[in-house]
Design a protein around this motif. Structure first.
Motif, PDB file in Angstrom:
ATOM      1  N   ILE A   4       0.763  -1.191  -0.034  1.00  0.00           N
ATOM      2  CA  ILE A   4       0.038   0.181  -0.030  1.00  0.00           C
ATOM      3  C   ILE A   4       0.878   1.186   0.037  1.00  0.00           C
ATOM      4  N   ASP A   5       0.636   2.155  -0.957  1.00  0.00           N
ATOM      5  CA  ASP A   5       1.226   3.483  -0.826  1.00  0.00           C
ATOM      6  C   ASP A   5       0.473   4.610   0.045  1.00  0.00           C
ATOM      7  N   MET A   6       1.408   4.739   1.083  1.00  0.00           N
ATOM      8  CA  MET A   6       0.291   5.468   2.073  1.00  0.00           C
ATOM      9  C   MET A   6       0.188   7.091   1.956  1.00  0.00           C
ATOM     10  N   HIS A   7       0.920   7.423   1.082  1.00  0.00           N
ATOM     11  CA  HIS A   7       0.971   9.150   0.744  1.00  0.00           C
ATOM     12  C   HIS A   7       0.885   9.435  -0.762  1.00  0.00           C
ATOM     13  N   VAL A   8      -0.457   9.688  -1.098  1.00  0.00           N
ATOM     14  CA  VAL A   8      -0.484  10.114  -2.292  1.00  0.00           C
ATOM     15  C   VAL A   8      -1.638  11.287  -2.408  1.00  0.00           C
ATOM     16  N   HIS A   9      -1.057  12.090  -3.595  1.00  0.00           N
ATOM     17  CA  HIS A   9      -1.912  13.347  -3.817  1.00  0.00           C
ATOM     18  C   HIS A   9      -2.701  13.235  -5.044  1.00  0.00           C
ATOM     19  N   THR A  10      -3.733  13.845  -4.869  1.00  0.00           N
ATOM     20  CA  THR A  10      -4.515  14.020  -6.361  1.00  0.00           C
ATOM     21  C   THR A  10      -4.888  15.560  -6.675  1.00  0.00           C
ATOM     22  N   ARG A  11      -5.587  15.734  -7.884  1.00  0.00           N
ATOM     23  CA  ARG A  11      -5.915  16.852  -8.323  1.00  0.00           C
ATOM     24  C   ARG A  11      -6.742  17.900  -7.218  1.00  0.00           C
ATOM     25  N   ALA A  12      -7.253  17.184  -6.134  1.00  0.00           N
ATOM     26  CA  ALA A  12      -8.004  17.945  -5.273  1.00  0.00           C
ATOM     27  C   ALA A  12      -6.886  18.641  -4.606  1.00  0.00           C
ATOM     28  N   SER A  13      -5.837  18.534  -4.128  1.00  0.00           N
ATOM     29  CA  SER A  13      -4.917  19.611  -3.869  1.00  0.00           C
ATOM     30  C   SER A  13      -3.820  19.770  -5.010  1.00  0.00           C
ATOM     31  N   ASP A  14      -2.617  19.356  -4.904  1.00  0.00           N
ATOM     32  CA  ASP A  14      -1.590  19.871  -5.678  1.00  0.00           C
ATOM     33  C   ASP A  14      -0.936  18.655  -6.665  1.00  0.00           C
ATOM     34  N   GLY A  15      -1.850  17.632  -6.589  1.00  0.00           N
ATOM     35  CA  GLY A  15      -1.482  16.532  -7.671  1.00  0.00           C
ATOM     36  C   GLY A  15      -1.755  16.692  -8.993  1.00  0.00           C
ATOM     37  N   ILE A  16      -1.288  16.177  -9.979  1.00  0.00           N
ATOM     38  CA  ILE A  16      -1.824  16.279 -11.611  1.00  0.00           C
ATOM     39  C   ILE A  16      -2.948  15.171 -12.094  1.00  0.00           C
ATOM     40  N   LEU A  17      -3.103  14.214 -11.239  1.00  0.00           N
ATOM     41  CA  LEU A  17      -4.076  13.237 -11.506  1.00  0.00           C
ATOM     42  C   LEU A  17      -5.172  13.137 -10.730  1.00  0.00           C
ATOM     43  N   SER A  18      -6.529  12.696 -11.394  1.00  0.00           N
ATOM     44  CA  SER A  18      -7.670  12.677 -10.750  1.00  0.00           C
ATOM     45  C   SER A  18      -7.906  11.712  -9.715  1.00  0.00           C
ATOM     46  N   PRO A  19      -8.747  11.813  -8.808  1.00  0.00           N
ATOM     47  CA  PRO A  19      -8.825  10.595  -7.679  1.00  0.00           C
ATOM     48  C   PRO A  19      -9.004   9.322  -8.493  1.00  0.00           C
ATOM     49  N   ASN A  20      -9.797   9.284  -9.634  1.00  0.00           N
ATOM     50  CA  ASN A  20     -10.320   8.198 -10.377  1.00  0.00           C
ATOM     51  C   ASN A  20      -8.730   7.564 -10.991  1.00  0.00           C
ATOM     52  N   GLU A  21      -8.155   8.547 -11.623  1.00  0.00           N
ATOM     53  CA  GLU A  21      -6.743   8.314 -12.251  1.00  0.00           C
ATOM     54  C   GLU A  21      -5.751   7.717 -11.401  1.00  0.00           C
ATOM     55  N   ILE A  22      -5.995   8.165 -10.249  1.00  0.00           N
ATOM     56  CA  ILE A  22      -4.881   7.758  -9.108  1.00  0.00           C
ATOM     57  C   ILE A  22      -5.166   6.066  -8.910  1.00  0.00           C
ATOM     58  N   VAL A  23      -6.434   5.957  -8.514  1.00  0.00           N
ATOM     59  CA  VAL A  23      -6.819   4.463  -8.331  1.00  0.00           C
ATOM     60  C   VAL A  23      -6.378   3.711  -9.342  1.00  0.00           C
ATOM     61  N   ASP A  24      -6.899   3.892 -10.817  1.00  0.00           N
ATOM     62  CA  ASP A  24      -6.548   3.033 -11.893  1.00  0.00           C
ATOM     63  C   ASP A  24      -5.341   2.889 -11.969  1.00  0.00           C
ATOM     64  N   TRP A  25      -4.378   3.886 -11.970  1.00  0.00           N
ATOM     65  CA  TRP A  25      -2.835   3.513 -12.029  1.00  0.00           C
ATOM     66  C   TRP A  25      -2.314   2.654 -10.953  1.00  0.00           C
ATOM     67  N   ALA A  26      -2.810   2.955  -9.656  1.00  0.00           N
ATOM     68  CA  ALA A  26      -2.365   2.362  -8.580  1.00  0.00           C
ATOM     69  C   ALA A  26      -2.616   0.820  -8.538  1.00  0.00           C
ATOM     70  N   ALA A 127      -4.635  25.437 -11.840  1.00  0.00           N
ATOM     71  CA  ALA A 127      -5.042  24.516 -10.820  1.00  0.00           C
ATOM     72  C   ALA A 127      -6.098  23.781 -10.909  1.00  0.00           C
ATOM     73  N   LYS A 128      -6.985  23.916 -12.114  1.00  0.00           N
ATOM     74  CA  LYS A 128      -8.204  23.116 -12.574  1.00  0.00           C
ATOM     75  C   LYS A 128      -9.226  23.279 -11.503  1.00  0.00           C
ATOM     76  N   ALA A 129      -9.532  22.111 -11.086  1.00  0.00           N
ATOM     77  CA  ALA A 129     -10.695  22.023  -9.944  1.00  0.00           C
ATOM     78  C   ALA A 129      -9.802  21.957  -8.676  1.00  0.00           C
TER      79      ALA A 129
END
Length: 271
Positions: A4-26, A127-129
């Motif tokens: 498990i990767d316990m430290h991941v950021h999404t586009r909701a803050s300062d990541g570049i991938l959406s939560p859905n994309e993060i899950v699919d890639w993981a 920043a997008k969303a």
């Protein structure tokens, strides 16, 4: 069992991938789960949990990374297994979000006054969303050729003491820990290697921290061994993660470049 990767950021803050994309890639990258730990917001968690339902053997840990001030130094506190619908955590993160927006507007106003052609709309487009912040302002400055790197934008204009700096909203360590615990979460010290060396890590751990991020992309083997011993000394939960924001290698995100075994996190949850 997987990791498990316990430290991941999404586009909701300062990541570049959406939560859905993060899950699919993981999932593609062979992980068994991830913790969504966006900066000062819980807005990406629900989408990530919904996306994880596509897979029978993958799960999302609801988390957050709160910025706190301790002895005038910024320290980050991770919160795991939080109730992300808790009224207090929503209230405080909304307050931080609103302050971020006002801060970004003030920074842009300062930049305009000293001769930079930049608009708040341009910053929001970057920043997008997600939550608007200094990195997005730096990217606009880079895109317009005012600086040669993000780092230069910060050093020349955006850090404390420079012409466009605006003070940020601050939680104390006690407040950050209380917010997490009141949302039924576990407060964990993030990337201790990145904390200013004048701060005693052991003093921070005594503030009510329940875990320590032993493994991190910016930790050497030696540092990880030091933090592992501290975790054992103070009977703390041991976590680790990639702190993924935007790094790509061979067109693949580096999610999971640092991870921890599934069974250690499940035992953490059960306790």
């Amino acid at each position: 069992m997987g990791n498990i990767d316990m430290h991941v950021h999404t586009r909701a803050s300062d990541g570049i991938l959406s939560p859905n994309e993060i899950v699919d890639w993981a999932k593609k990258l062979g992980l068994m789960g991830i913790a969504i730990t966006d900066h000062d917001t819980v807005e990406g968690i629900e989408d990530a949990i919904e996306a994880s339902k596509e897979y029978s053997d993958f799960f999302v840990i609801p988390g957050i990374e709160l910025s706190a001030i301790y002895n005038d130094v910024e320290i980050h506190v991770l919160g795991y297994f939080i109730d992300f619908k808790n009224k207090e955590i929503i209230k405080i993160t909304d307050q931080i979000k609103n302050h971020r927006i006002q801060r970004a507007k003030l920074i842009v106003e300062k930049l305009i006054k000293i001769g930079y052609e930049i608009t708040f709309t341009e910053v929001c487009d970057i920043a997008k969303a997600g939550a608007v912040g200094r990195p997005h302002i730096a990217k606009v400055l880079l895109r317009k050729g005012y600086v040669s790197s993000i780092q230069e934008a910060f050093e020349k204009l955006l850090i404390k003491g420079q012409d466009a700096y605006v003070e940020r909203f601050k939680l104390t360590m006690d407040e950050a820990i209380n917010v997490i615990e009141n949302a039924n979460g576990i407060p964990v010290l993030a990337h201790p290697r990145l904390i200013d060396s004048k701060i005693s890590i052991e003093d921070v751990l005594k503030k009510g921290i329940k875990g320590i991020e032993v493994y991190h992309t910016r930790h050497s083997y030696l540092h990880s061994q030091i933090y592992l011993k501290l975790a054992q000394k103070y009977n703390l939960f041991i976590t680790g993660g990639s702190d993924y924001h935007d790094e790509m290698i061979n067109d693949k995100p580096t999610i999971g470049s640092v991870s921890v075994p599934y069974h250690t996190i499940i035992s953490m949850k059960n306790k």
